[in-house]
Design a protein around this motif. Sequence first.
Motif, PDB file in Angstrom:
ATOM      1  N   GLY A   1      14.053 -54.595   8.529  1.00 30.27           N
ATOM      2  CA  GLY A   1      14.409 -54.494   7.336  1.00 30.27           C
ATOM      3  C   GLY A   1      14.144 -53.292   6.585  1.00 30.27           C
ATOM      4  N   THR A   2      13.231 -52.461   7.277  1.00 29.53           N
ATOM      5  CA  THR A   2      12.844 -51.311   6.523  1.00 29.53           C
ATOM      6  C   THR A   2      13.171 -50.048   7.508  1.00 29.53           C
TER       7      THR A   2
ATOM      8  N   TYR B   1       7.110 -47.938   1.909  1.00 30.88           N
ATOM      9  CA  TYR B   1       8.042 -47.063   1.610  1.00 30.88           C
ATOM     10  C   TYR B   1       7.479 -45.838   0.542  1.00 30.88           C
TER      11      TYR B   1
ATOM     12  N   THR C   1      16.599 -52.679  11.840  1.00 31.25           N
ATOM     13  CA  THR C   1      17.811 -53.343  11.188  1.00 31.25           C
ATOM     14  C   THR C   1      17.276 -54.987  11.199  1.00 31.25           C
ATOM     15  N   ASN C   2      17.909 -55.597  10.163  1.00 30.11           N
ATOM     16  CA  ASN C   2      17.366 -57.013  10.104  1.00 30.11           C
ATOM     17  C   ASN C   2      18.702 -57.790   9.774  1.00 30.11           C
TER      18      ASN C   2
ATOM     19  N   LYS D   1      18.709 -55.571   4.196  1.00 27.54           N
ATOM     20  CA  LYS D   1      17.567 -54.361   3.891  1.00 27.54           C
ATOM     21  C   LYS D   1      16.642 -54.801   3.208  1.00 27.54           C
TER      22      LYS D   1
END
Length: 763
Positions: free
Chosen positions: A323-324, A749, A327-328, A332
């Motif tokens: 998700g960061t 992040y 991929t999820n 995202k």
Amino acid sequence: MLAKISSGRRAVPVSSVTAPSRFAFPPKLAADRKWRLLVLLPLGFALDGTALAADPVPAAKKKAAPPPAKEEAVTPAAKEKAAELPPLRVVGKATADAGWGYRAAKAYSGTKTDTPLIETPQSISVVTEAQMDAQNTRSLAEALRYTPGMQSESFGFEPRVTWLKMRGFDATTSGLFRDGLRLANLNFVIGYNLEPYGAERVEVPRGPVSVLFGQVSPGGLVNYVSKRPSFDPFREISFQAGSFGRLQGMADFGGSLDDGKTLAYRLTALGRDADTQVNFVPDDRVYVAPALTWKPSDATTFTLLTHYQKDDTKSSQRLPAQGTLRTNPNGKIPTNLFTGEPNVDQYYREEYAVGYVFEHHFNEIFTVRQNLRYYDNQTNDSTIFPTSLLPNLSTVTRALYQSFGKLQGFNLDNHLQANFATGILDHTLLAGLDYQHVDATTLQTYGAAPDLDLFDPVYGKQVPKAPVFKNEALTQNQTGLYLQDQMKLTERWRILGGVRHDLVDDETQNRLTSTHTAQTVSKTTGRAGLVYLSEYGLAPYFSYATSFLPVIGSDAAGQAFKPETGEQYEFGVKFQPAGSNSSLTLAYFDLTRQNFITPNPLTFQNVQGGEARSQGVELEGVASFENGLNLTASYTYLNARVTQSSVPEEVGEHLEYVPENKAVLWADYTIPTGMAKGFGIGGGTRFIGRSWGNSFGARNDIEIPSYVLFDAAMHYTWGPVRLALNIQNLLDKEYVTTAFLSGGEWTTYGPIRMVAGTISYRF
């Protein structure tokens, strides 16, 4: 006022020196706008108007010198002849040799004496006030973005503390200094996030510096130099508004308190009410720093330095790699996602310090200095964070971690400087004794917290009270004796030698088990260096240095940590073109660190590793020109790997979060003449190469991709008013700065786009 600008046996006094204003105008523009500032040298200010921790220049004799025949700049050739001339009185603006704008000529943390950077056999960067103003630095981490060999944002968005990595090695708990004195952080009991508006400059000597400062990471240190009083009056008020509801007011006042100019004051203050890029995470601060200088004569200076700081914020956010970084299927994960509980999470810090810088010149030979500080820091940290990602790749389990820490410290550094000659050698001998005492307590808890759907978060669930897993009282006493000799052989050769012996007592009281751990360690460290000053401005150098870092506390098994040690060889060349306010430094280093400590993000226990080696190249160029152009650029190559470990799989692997390549460039231009005079633009780019995450036993399983960021600035100065617009991460790039394994893959992040507008009025 008089100060020595010659390196010969006799001083060449300077009675009046002007420097650029805070708004970073070069000398000619500063003169045009009548913002001329008389720089107070005996209070610890370098010729470029930036402060040193203590001015090491002996006071000139009070006997009046004859006036000059005419006003002129001092050339390098004239300096070489200064030793043969009687004292002269030079009137005029600061020369290129003194440095101004983005370039500093000297740094206290290099030798603790008045030694030009080009004569110091070590890589030292200085982030000046002019550069911080132009880039609108909001934190110490941001101030270090364009510095080679530095990583100050390893965990990306992090409003709590300043994480420091220098030449690949962590220096968060041991590498942060304020006014030449260490800010201790035993076992991450508390944290620091120093306010850049209160700094005159930030000095960054890289490589082992234990000979002068004792307990320091082998990668180097960051010395935050506080603003000092000036006998010349100044007043500045600023207001700033920016992204995420940022509102900030700043004030800086100073001047003489009496007609005889024996007392001067300075009051620096800041208040901020702001949110951040993450929901529910504030960035509120109150900062007040009063300072007072007493100067009864040219020979004696006493400066009282105090500050109070109160912060209210929350933790950085730990997010799943799916998700960061990967991929999820659910989408995202947004950068503003808060994974804690708004009514539970907090990071509250309150700190204050009282200290002074004292200096007395007995005569042209002997000078004594004493730096002292008492400081107090209390930090309360409650953080709910994800621990595992469930099979639906949307819901995470969570845990509550709390740390309540309090630290009280006392620092004292005394040293005597003697300038004399023996035969063909001129000596600057420094003999010192320093002492550090630290008392710290920490209570930590850890327990389960309710699950959270990352893509449909619902907050407000009941969080059970977490049980205590650590309750400790830590004490450390360190006494160090050091001796340094800087020798001048002709006008070309500079020789540096230093030795130090430390004695350290550590004590840990485990209040849960009623056990006591104590150890006494001692170590002798040293350094040596050689510099050749060519007539063309080139200065090749070589240095060798060792370091010593006692580590308080014990591991998960209750065993006391061994002291860290370090060893480095450095080869380099510095270039300072004659008559130009610019410098260039190229350095190659080979640094080894033994018994280093790293925190385990799963258990929050410190782990003592084996040995690591960092080899690399650093290139830095800095320039400020009278046509209004300011530049700073650097490139770093780092090859930092584990060479010994109790985990065989780690040997040969890269150290975590250490990019092999870093290249940065910042330029700022102010129009010097014409109708657009005073208008300026600036911009920068930062390339951070790929790095590897930390899995504690299986390093380099997670690759962190490289990224490129852009910054921009626009400003206009009209009389006493300055308007500025700064944009960080101009293209709003979303990127990952850290990745690690801890019951799954996790990332953090980096900071997203931040826009800030500032209006300043100086009167």
